[in-house]
Scaffold this motif. Sequence first.
Motif, PDB file in Angstrom:
ATOM      1  N   ARG A 129      13.021  -1.416  47.410  1.00 28.81           N
ATOM      2  CA  ARG A 129      14.326  -0.782  47.453  1.00 28.81           C
ATOM      3  C   ARG A 129      14.963  -0.719  46.061  1.00 28.81           C
ATOM      4  NH1 ARG A 129      16.926  -4.020  52.631  1.00 28.81           N
ATOM      5  NH2 ARG A 129      15.793  -2.904  54.287  1.00 28.81           N
ATOM      6  N   GLY A 130      15.863   0.231  45.917  1.00 29.44           N
ATOM      7  CA  GLY A 130      16.642   0.312  44.702  1.00 29.44           C
ATOM      8  C   GLY A 130      18.059  -0.143  44.967  1.00 29.44           C
ATOM      9  N   VAL A 131      18.776  -0.467  43.894  1.00 21.45           N
ATOM     10  CA  VAL A 131      20.177  -0.854  44.026  1.00 21.45           C
ATOM     11  C   VAL A 131      20.950  -0.282  42.848  1.00 21.45           C
ATOM     12  CG1 VAL A 131      19.889  -3.044  42.776  1.00 21.45           C
ATOM     13  CG2 VAL A 131      21.767  -2.791  44.410  1.00 21.45           C
ATOM     14  N   ILE A 132      22.176   0.132  43.119  1.00 23.12           N
ATOM     15  CA  ILE A 132      23.050   0.686  42.093  1.00 23.12           C
ATOM     16  C   ILE A 132      23.997  -0.416  41.640  1.00 23.12           C
ATOM     17  CG2 ILE A 132      24.779   2.448  41.563  1.00 23.12           C
ATOM     18  CD1 ILE A 132      23.527   4.016  44.022  1.00 23.12           C
ATOM     19  N   VAL A 133      23.970  -0.722  40.365  1.00 32.80           N
ATOM     20  CA  VAL A 133      24.804  -1.794  39.815  1.00 32.80           C
ATOM     21  C   VAL A 133      25.582  -1.248  38.627  1.00 32.80           C
ATOM     22  CG1 VAL A 133      24.867  -4.119  38.861  1.00 32.80           C
ATOM     23  CG2 VAL A 133      23.049  -3.496  40.461  1.00 32.80           C
ATOM     24  N   TYR A 134      26.906  -1.352  38.689  1.00 26.35           N
ATOM     25  CA  TYR A 134      27.721  -0.980  37.530  1.00 26.35           C
ATOM     26  C   TYR A 134      27.680  -2.121  36.520  1.00 26.35           C
ATOM     27  CZ  TYR A 134      29.909   2.967  39.978  1.00 26.35           C
ATOM     28  OH  TYR A 134      30.143   4.164  40.611  1.00 26.35           O
ATOM     29  N   PRO A 135      27.007  -1.939  35.392  1.00 30.27           N
ATOM     30  CA  PRO A 135      26.924  -3.050  34.439  1.00 30.27           C
ATOM     31  C   PRO A 135      28.260  -3.405  33.807  1.00 30.27           C
ATOM     32  CG  PRO A 135      25.885  -1.070  33.556  1.00 30.27           C
ATOM     33  CD  PRO A 135      26.188  -0.793  34.987  1.00 30.27           C
ATOM     34  N   GLU A 136      29.226  -2.476  33.825  1.00 36.55           N
ATOM     35  CA  GLU A 136      30.544  -2.799  33.273  1.00 36.55           C
ATOM     36  C   GLU A 136      31.339  -3.702  34.214  1.00 36.55           C
ATOM     37  OE1 GLU A 136      32.288   0.924  31.101  1.00 36.55           O
ATOM     38  OE2 GLU A 136      30.790   1.612  32.576  1.00 36.55           O
ATOM     39  N   GLY A 137      30.983  -3.696  35.488  1.00 40.90           N
ATOM     40  CA  GLY A 137      31.643  -4.556  36.451  1.00 40.90           C
ATOM     41  C   GLY A 137      32.935  -4.012  37.016  1.00 40.90           C
ATOM     42  N   SER A 138      33.562  -3.070  36.324  1.00 41.04           N
ATOM     43  CA  SER A 138      34.817  -2.462  36.761  1.00 41.04           C
ATOM     44  C   SER A 138      35.003  -1.170  35.983  1.00 41.04           C
ATOM     45  CB  SER A 138      35.999  -3.415  36.529  1.00 41.04           C
ATOM     46  OG  SER A 138      36.126  -3.710  35.150  1.00 41.04           O
ATOM     47  N   LEU A 139      36.074  -0.447  36.282  1.00 42.92           N
ATOM     48  CA  LEU A 139      36.352   0.777  35.538  1.00 42.92           C
ATOM     49  C   LEU A 139      36.475   0.473  34.050  1.00 42.92           C
ATOM     50  CD1 LEU A 139      39.092   2.463  37.771  1.00 42.92           C
ATOM     51  CD2 LEU A 139      36.700   3.129  37.584  1.00 42.92           C
ATOM     52  N   THR A 140      35.913   1.340  33.227  1.00 39.98           N
ATOM     53  CA  THR A 140      36.005   1.127  31.790  1.00 39.98           C
ATOM     54  C   THR A 140      37.461   1.082  31.345  1.00 39.98           C
ATOM     55  OG1 THR A 140      35.334   1.920  29.606  1.00 39.98           O
ATOM     56  CG2 THR A 140      35.853   3.603  31.246  1.00 39.98           C
ATOM     57  N   ARG A 141      37.745   0.220  30.385  1.00 36.71           N
ATOM     58  CA  ARG A 141      39.085   0.141  29.797  1.00 36.71           C
ATOM     59  C   ARG A 141      39.150   0.940  28.492  1.00 36.71           C
ATOM     60  NH1 ARG A 141      39.163  -1.616  34.443  1.00 36.71           N
ATOM     61  NH2 ARG A 141      39.379  -3.829  34.927  1.00 36.71           N
ATOM     62  N   GLU A 142      38.022   1.484  28.067  1.00 38.13           N
ATOM     63  CA  GLU A 142      37.972   2.225  26.805  1.00 38.13           C
ATOM     64  C   GLU A 142      38.907   3.439  26.917  1.00 38.13           C
ATOM     65  OE1 GLU A 142      36.814   4.265  23.270  1.00 38.13           O
ATOM     66  OE2 GLU A 142      36.870   5.123  25.286  1.00 38.13           O
ATOM     67  N   PRO A 143      39.803   3.633  25.959  1.00 31.47           N
ATOM     68  CA  PRO A 143      40.817   4.687  26.062  1.00 31.47           C
ATOM     69  C   PRO A 143      40.251   6.086  26.303  1.00 31.47           C
ATOM     70  CG  PRO A 143      41.366   3.191  24.272  1.00 31.47           C
ATOM     71  CD  PRO A 143      39.998   2.798  24.753  1.00 31.47           C
ATOM     72  N   ASP A 144      39.100   6.398  25.734  1.00 29.08           N
ATOM     73  CA  ASP A 144      38.513   7.725  25.878  1.00 29.08           C
ATOM     74  C   ASP A 144      37.395   7.769  26.921  1.00 29.08           C
ATOM     75  OD1 ASP A 144      40.204   8.922  23.963  1.00 29.08           O
ATOM     76  OD2 ASP A 144      38.949   8.149  22.339  1.00 29.08           O
ATOM     77  N   LEU A 145      37.343   6.759  27.767  1.00 26.69           N
ATOM     78  CA  LEU A 145      36.422   6.705  28.915  1.00 26.69           C
ATOM     79  C   LEU A 145      34.962   6.504  28.532  1.00 26.69           C
ATOM     80  CD1 LEU A 145      37.912   9.509  31.244  1.00 26.69           C
ATOM     81  CD2 LEU A 145      38.505   7.073  31.120  1.00 26.69           C
ATOM     82  N   TRP A 146      34.710   6.003  27.330  1.00 28.58           N
ATOM     83  CA  TRP A 146      33.344   5.636  26.976  1.00 28.58           C
ATOM     84  C   TRP A 146      32.995   4.307  27.644  1.00 28.58           C
ATOM     85  CZ3 TRP A 146      30.130   8.940  24.705  1.00 28.58           C
ATOM     86  CH2 TRP A 146      30.671   9.997  23.959  1.00 28.58           C
ATOM     87  N   PRO A 147      31.714   4.025  27.861  1.00 27.23           N
ATOM     88  CA  PRO A 147      31.335   2.728  28.452  1.00 27.23           C
ATOM     89  C   PRO A 147      31.823   1.572  27.601  1.00 27.23           C
ATOM     90  CG  PRO A 147      29.478   4.247  28.491  1.00 27.23           C
ATOM     91  CD  PRO A 147      30.546   4.896  27.646  1.00 27.23           C
ATOM     92  N   MET A 148      32.316   0.543  28.269  1.00 26.24           N
ATOM     93  CA  MET A 148      32.764  -0.638  27.549  1.00 26.24           C
ATOM     94  C   MET A 148      31.663  -1.702  27.578  1.00 26.24           C
ATOM     95  SD  MET A 148      35.518  -2.358  30.171  1.00 26.24           S
ATOM     96  CE  MET A 148      35.066  -2.823  31.847  1.00 26.24           C
ATOM     97  N   ARG A 149      31.972  -2.860  27.105  1.00 23.48           N
ATOM     98  CA  ARG A 149      31.008  -3.953  27.067  1.00 23.48           C
ATOM     99  C   ARG A 149      30.517  -4.274  28.480  1.00 23.48           C
ATOM    100  NH1 ARG A 149      32.315  -9.801  24.215  1.00 23.48           N
ATOM    101  NH2 ARG A 149      30.193 -10.646  24.295  1.00 23.48           N
ATOM    102  N   GLY A 150      29.214  -4.461  28.633  1.00 27.23           N
ATOM    103  CA  GLY A 150      28.644  -4.704  29.950  1.00 27.23           C
ATOM    104  C   GLY A 150      28.571  -6.171  30.312  1.00 27.23           C
ATOM    105  N   LYS A 151      28.419  -6.412  31.606  1.00 25.12           N
ATOM    106  CA  LYS A 151      28.170  -7.764  32.112  1.00 25.12           C
ATOM    107  C   LYS A 151      26.688  -7.892  32.425  1.00 25.12           C
ATOM    108  CE  LYS A 151      32.883  -8.279  33.817  1.00 25.12           C
ATOM    109  NZ  LYS A 151      33.760  -8.618  34.968  1.00 25.12           N
TER     110      LYS A 151
END
Length: 260
Positions: A129-151
Amino acid sequence: MTGVSQHSRRRASAEKTRPSVFWPAAAIVVPLTGLIAKIEITGAENLPIEGPYVLAPNHYSEFDPVIIAVATWRMGRAPRFMAKESLFRVPVLGSLLRATGMIPVARSSSASAAKQTIAQAEELAEHGRGVIVYPEGSLTREPDLWPMRGKTGAVRLAIEGNIPVIPMATWGVQKILPRYGNLSLWPPRKRVQVSVGPAVDLDAYRSRGVGNANLVAATDAVMADIAGLLSGLRGEPAPAERWNPAVHGQNETGRLDSEK
């Protein structure tokens, strides 16, 4: 390539073609989403048609899980997400989450949580099976919506189970539901781009185990690939450094600590 090729559709996996609880959900969600978003997928061939995987997308809208679920289904795989462990204790909802193979995630970093991750990785590998995991853990806080630091949860799962991490980026969902904003349904069928990249090269990290420094470095590699995909969709370079909410005094909700 836009959309999913006819060849890919012919290769649809058994988990999509075999009757399951996903069928009635897809019968409702896919056409409804099609009224809201015109989803264009590139790189569908990078998502394994069978076997385990960890799909790691960027996260900048409360609506992007719907887009990712529909895109994953269109690419021939069942969209299973990591979900908060507490949700599995909610009557009815917990049963639905278990029936669809969603995976509980523990918030703590205790030894029991580590054992849970190992068990989850083994289960994914055993059942393919596959699983979808958001590595950021939550919505990005980056002002321009770029990926932020991952968990590190996604790469820990991948390393424990020797499972590939597939990076994904979406763009355009913010026109449907801006981060912390209001849903916009007009005009309908807003363009949403989805880009799937090749599996992240984690070979050097797999041999070093699951120490924190190694997991952080591996996570940085995953986030770099996600940012690269998003850069291609947006047609502009990603920031050289990932946004770190802690450095900017932001808490889990994205507000400043002084606003708590």
